[in-house]
Design a protein around this motif. Structure first.
Motif, PDB file in Angstrom:
ATOM      1  N   GLU A  68      -0.562   8.891  -6.719  1.00 30.68           N
ATOM      2  CA  GLU A  68      -2.370   9.161  -7.075  1.00 30.68           C
ATOM      3  C   GLU A  68      -2.071  10.302  -7.827  1.00 30.68           C
ATOM      4  O   GLU A  68      -1.701  11.394  -8.088  1.00 30.68           O
ATOM      5  CB  GLU A  68      -2.484  10.203  -5.238  1.00 30.68           C
ATOM      6  CG  GLU A  68      -4.077  10.108  -5.009  1.00 30.68           C
ATOM      7  CD  GLU A  68      -4.721   9.196  -4.862  1.00 30.68           C
ATOM      8  OE1 GLU A  68      -5.729   8.591  -5.084  1.00 30.68           O
ATOM      9  OE2 GLU A  68      -4.268   8.302  -3.609  1.00 30.68           O
ATOM     10  N   GLU A 103       0.276   4.371  -2.698  1.00 27.21           N
ATOM     11  CA  GLU A 103      -0.494   5.519  -2.143  1.00 27.21           C
ATOM     12  C   GLU A 103       0.373   6.518  -2.802  1.00 27.21           C
ATOM     13  O   GLU A 103       0.299   7.569  -3.119  1.00 27.21           O
ATOM     14  CB  GLU A 103      -0.413   5.621  -0.848  1.00 27.21           C
ATOM     15  CG  GLU A 103      -1.424   5.023  -0.302  1.00 27.21           C
ATOM     16  CD  GLU A 103      -1.499   4.787   1.440  1.00 27.21           C
ATOM     17  OE1 GLU A 103      -0.434   5.953   1.869  1.00 27.21           O
ATOM     18  OE2 GLU A 103      -2.180   4.061   1.341  1.00 27.21           O
ATOM     19  N   ASN A 154      -8.846  -2.094   2.660  1.00 29.51           N
ATOM     20  CA  ASN A 154      -7.784  -1.049   3.529  1.00 29.51           C
ATOM     21  C   ASN A 154      -6.684  -0.508   3.091  1.00 29.51           C
ATOM     22  O   ASN A 154      -6.171  -1.006   2.249  1.00 29.51           O
ATOM     23  CB  ASN A 154      -6.732  -2.394   4.574  1.00 29.51           C
ATOM     24  CG  ASN A 154      -6.191  -1.543   5.622  1.00 29.51           C
ATOM     25  OD1 ASN A 154      -5.834  -0.284   5.372  1.00 29.51           O
ATOM     26  ND2 ASN A 154      -5.841  -2.477   6.255  1.00 29.51           N
ATOM     27  N   LYS A 155      -7.461   0.825   2.617  1.00 27.82           N
ATOM     28  CA  LYS A 155      -6.760   1.615   2.446  1.00 27.82           C
ATOM     29  C   LYS A 155      -6.840   1.605   0.072  1.00 27.82           C
ATOM     30  O   LYS A 155      -8.296   0.898   0.150  1.00 27.82           O
ATOM     31  CB  LYS A 155      -5.384   2.078   2.192  1.00 27.82           C
ATOM     32  CG  LYS A 155      -5.496   3.078   3.402  1.00 27.82           C
ATOM     33  CD  LYS A 155      -4.564   3.639   3.972  1.00 27.82           C
ATOM     34  CE  LYS A 155      -4.084   4.832   4.882  1.00 27.82           C
ATOM     35  NZ  LYS A 155      -3.203   3.939   6.016  1.00 27.82           N
ATOM     36  N   LYS A 156      -5.848   1.097  -0.115  1.00 25.34           N
ATOM     37  CA  LYS A 156      -5.916   0.597  -1.288  1.00 25.34           C
ATOM     38  C   LYS A 156      -5.528  -1.141  -1.732  1.00 25.34           C
ATOM     39  O   LYS A 156      -5.083  -1.379  -3.115  1.00 25.34           O
ATOM     40  CB  LYS A 156      -4.733   1.294  -2.436  1.00 25.34           C
ATOM     41  CG  LYS A 156      -5.482   2.717  -2.722  1.00 25.34           C
ATOM     42  CD  LYS A 156      -3.928   3.694  -3.918  1.00 25.34           C
ATOM     43  CE  LYS A 156      -4.891   5.271  -3.771  1.00 25.34           C
ATOM     44  NZ  LYS A 156      -4.939   5.259  -4.801  1.00 25.34           N
ATOM     45  N   THR A 206       0.677  -1.278   0.489  1.00 22.60           N
ATOM     46  CA  THR A 206       0.099  -0.164   0.188  1.00 22.60           C
ATOM     47  C   THR A 206       1.121   1.110  -0.222  1.00 22.60           C
ATOM     48  O   THR A 206       0.652   1.853  -0.823  1.00 22.60           O
ATOM     49  CB  THR A 206      -0.890   0.316   1.307  1.00 22.60           C
ATOM     50  OG1 THR A 206      -0.444  -0.331   2.695  1.00 22.60           O
ATOM     51  CG2 THR A 206      -2.643  -1.103   1.157  1.00 22.60           C
ATOM     52  N   ARG A 207       1.405   1.513   0.325  1.00 27.32           N
ATOM     53  CA  ARG A 207       2.621   2.502   0.600  1.00 27.32           C
ATOM     54  C   ARG A 207       3.335   2.717  -1.042  1.00 27.32           C
ATOM     55  O   ARG A 207       2.983   3.594  -1.363  1.00 27.32           O
ATOM     56  CB  ARG A 207       3.916   2.522   1.569  1.00 27.32           C
ATOM     57  CG  ARG A 207       5.012   2.939   1.806  1.00 27.32           C
ATOM     58  CD  ARG A 207       5.979   2.984   3.093  1.00 27.32           C
ATOM     59  NE  ARG A 207       6.334   1.458   2.828  1.00 27.32           N
ATOM     60  CZ  ARG A 207       7.693   1.372   2.770  1.00 27.32           C
ATOM     61  NH1 ARG A 207       8.108   2.679   2.010  1.00 27.32           N
ATOM     62  NH2 ARG A 207       7.768   0.066   2.126  1.00 27.32           N
TER      63      ARG A 207
END
Lengths: 390, 190
Positions: free
Chosen positions: A121, A118, A380-382, A114-115
């Protein structure tokens, strides 16, 4: 500069200007290309006979408008979709034999992924002109976005971009690039009248006006083409493959994360040609045919398909028929820009059939898929984790 | 007419798509010609009209105090004025507004009382049958066939009269122009 009184322009058309007015107009005309364009339009409108301006001769666009409205308000349709959820056919069951990652392992993997995601974007459709200028294309009333090499590019509210045929043929061929990100598809009408629907995370490079020779465009990702017949060949270049047509409707899907390029023909006739180590192979398609080119295996094959399944995205749907969950999710993940992880690889082979609106909220889509598949989807987030329902 | 519109308005507030479709069908041609007079481009005119309808649909909860018809014309007019502004133009003498109303046969819509008054006076000076047909068409909102029926003339004759009225009105308002300019100056100085 102060706004000019519209009436002065009319006087100019009637040739009744005073010298101070003449000066004002010249200043106004010199100050921008948009102003000159407006004056040109006003002149031709002024010359139109009144008979051509009757109410009866206004084209009836009701059907078109309602179609757009339906697309536009698909979010509000959501409640209706839930009512119709029962239509979606139940999938096949899968066997037992699950094994689980340990939670710790999984979480660490997700956190890392996810880091990375993100950081990238980017949420809009952009147009890159031949001079390298980049324009973001958001919605709203706007016209005449850019003028590139003398070709007018106009942005229409719902219709997307439209290239106007230049009055003078250009010697030089200039290219524009249209790039969509996630949750964005976009429509562009090229200078020959060909309409291209560009799906999310895709890119189309095309000449802003086609020259004397063949028409050629380059595609990355997925697009649906409605090619205007002009007598000149129209070629779509996709990686190491080419699709040649004269005038027809077809879809090309060539996302990097798919292992083959699929060309689906709705009407007309196309030729799919590939170049494998210098050997040229080709296939001619009939309406309803789908060609698959798998670069890895070097196979080029065709089969008969239900073309609706492969073109419904332009009407705002995800459609699938007895497709593997992994294939369905890959499509959905592209739109919502998420990454999918499976707790058990066997889940990937679950088969699904259904038709879903591309609603803006991922939660809506995921709850529908949960309903029809017996799986559980956590976001969870992306990162999206798919597991067996407990 | 008004009762009909009230019903339509209620249906639209309830997000009835068929009612909305009917509304679009009813006013599209008029609004299109209205916008086209300003922006001088069919494509742009279509865009402006569709955008106005989409806005109306998205904000269908908004209470519209006057009639739906007036509201639609007002929204289209505003979008057209915005477009003129983008090319540094202004319809100072409201002649475009008068022209747009005549071309689109929307004279009865209360967009500007000053302009309406001028058009009304110009209509009064039209030849008799021409005046009658034009009034029935734009004020009473009758269809050409209905007017033909009422006056016992052919539909084609109605069309010819409406066309003639438009042509005369346009000409009349433009020839009045110099005079109007003079007046507006006088008013401003007082």
């Amino acid at each position: 500069m102060k706004n000019l009184d519209l009436d002065i322009l009319r006087k100019k058309l009637d040739d009744r200007l005073t010298s101070t007015e003449e000066e004002k107009i010249n200043l106004w005309l010199e100050s921008s290309a948009d102003n000159r364009e407006y004056f040109k339009r006003m002149k031709s409108y002024h010359e139109k006979p009144l008979e051509d301006l009757s109410l009866e001769s206004v084209p009836n666009t009701t059907d078109l408008f309602m179609k757009r409205l339906n697309r536009k308000s698909r979010i509000s349709i959501y409640h209706k979709v839930l009512q119709y959820a029962a239509v979606i056919v139940l999938p096949l069951m899968i066997g037992a034999g699950l094994w689980w990652y340990t939670n710790a392992q999984m979480e660490q993997q997700l956190a890392e992924q996810t880091r990375i995601i993100e950081q990238e974007e980017n949420n809009s459709t952009v147009l890159i002109t031949s001079t390298g200028k980049t324009y973001e294309l958001e919605s709203g009333i706007e016209q005449a976005v850019v003028e590139d090499e003398g070709v007018k590019i106009r942005k229409y509210l719902r219709a997307g971009l439209k290239y106007e045929k230049p009055e003078v043929k250009n010697q030089k061929i200039a290219y524009n690039t249209l790039r969509t990100s996630n949750r964005n598809d976009y429509q562009v009408e090229l200078s020959d009248g060909t309409v291209v629907y560009l799906n999310c995370n895709s890119e189309l490079r095309y000449p802003i006006s086609f020259g004397e020779g063949d028409r050629r465009v380059e595609l990355r990702g997925e697009a649906f083409f409605d090619v205007t017949k002009t007598g000149k060949r129209f070629t779509v270049e996709v990686n190491d493959m080419e699709v040649e047509v004269l005038g027809t409707r077809f879809n090309v899907m060539a996302y990097d994360d798919e292992n083959s390029i699929q060309t689906t023909l709705v009407s007309g006739k196309v030729k799919v040609a590939v170049n494998e180590n210098g050997i040229r192979k080709s296939l001619t398609l009939k309406p309803g045919d789908q060609a698959s080119w798998c670069h890895e295996n070097g196979t080029l094959e065709s089969k008969i398909v239900n073309t609706d399944l492969y073109t419904s995205w332009i009407d705002g749907y995800f459609r699938f028929e007895n497709q593997r969950l992994e294939d369905v999710m890959r499509n959905i993940a592209r739109w919502y820009d998420v990454r999918v992880f499976y707790q058990n690889p066997e889940l990937k082979d679950k088969r699904l059939t259904g038709k879903l609106h591309k609603v803006d909220d991922f939660k809506v889509i995921s709850s529908m898929i949960e309903k029809i598949s017996g799986i559980e989807i956590d976001k969870n987030k992306k990162a999206v984790v798919i597991s067996m329902r407990k | 007419m008004i009762a009909e519109e009230r019903l339509l308005s209620k249906k639209i507030a309830e997000r009835d798509k068929n009612a909305f479709r009917l509304l679009f069908e009813t006013y599209h041609a008029q609004l299109f010609r209205f916008a086209e007079t300003y922006v001088c481009s069919p494509d742009l005119a279509e865009d402006i009209v569709q955008e106005v309808f989409i806005k109306l649909w998205e904000n269908s909860h908004i209470k519209i105090s006057r009639s739906l018809r007036s509201y639609l014309f007002l929204m289209v007019k505003n979008a057209c004025i915005d477009h003129l502004r983008s090319v540094k133009l202004e319809d100072k003498k409201k002649l475009k507004l008068a022209e747009a109303q005549i071309i689109s046969e929307s004279v009865g819509v209360n967009l500007d009382s000053e302009v309406s008054l001028k058009i009304k006076r110009a209509i009064d000076e039209l030849p008799d049958q021409c005046k009658e047909v034009y009034r029935m068409s734009v004020y009473s909102g009758l269809k050409h066939a209905e007017i033909a029926d009422e006056l016992d003339i052919s539909v084609n004759a109605v069309k010819v009269q409406v066309y003639r009225a438009k042509k005369l009105l346009k000409k009349k308002l433009y020839s009045l122009k110099e005079l109007l300019v003079l007046f507006s100056h006088l008013f401003k100085r007082v």
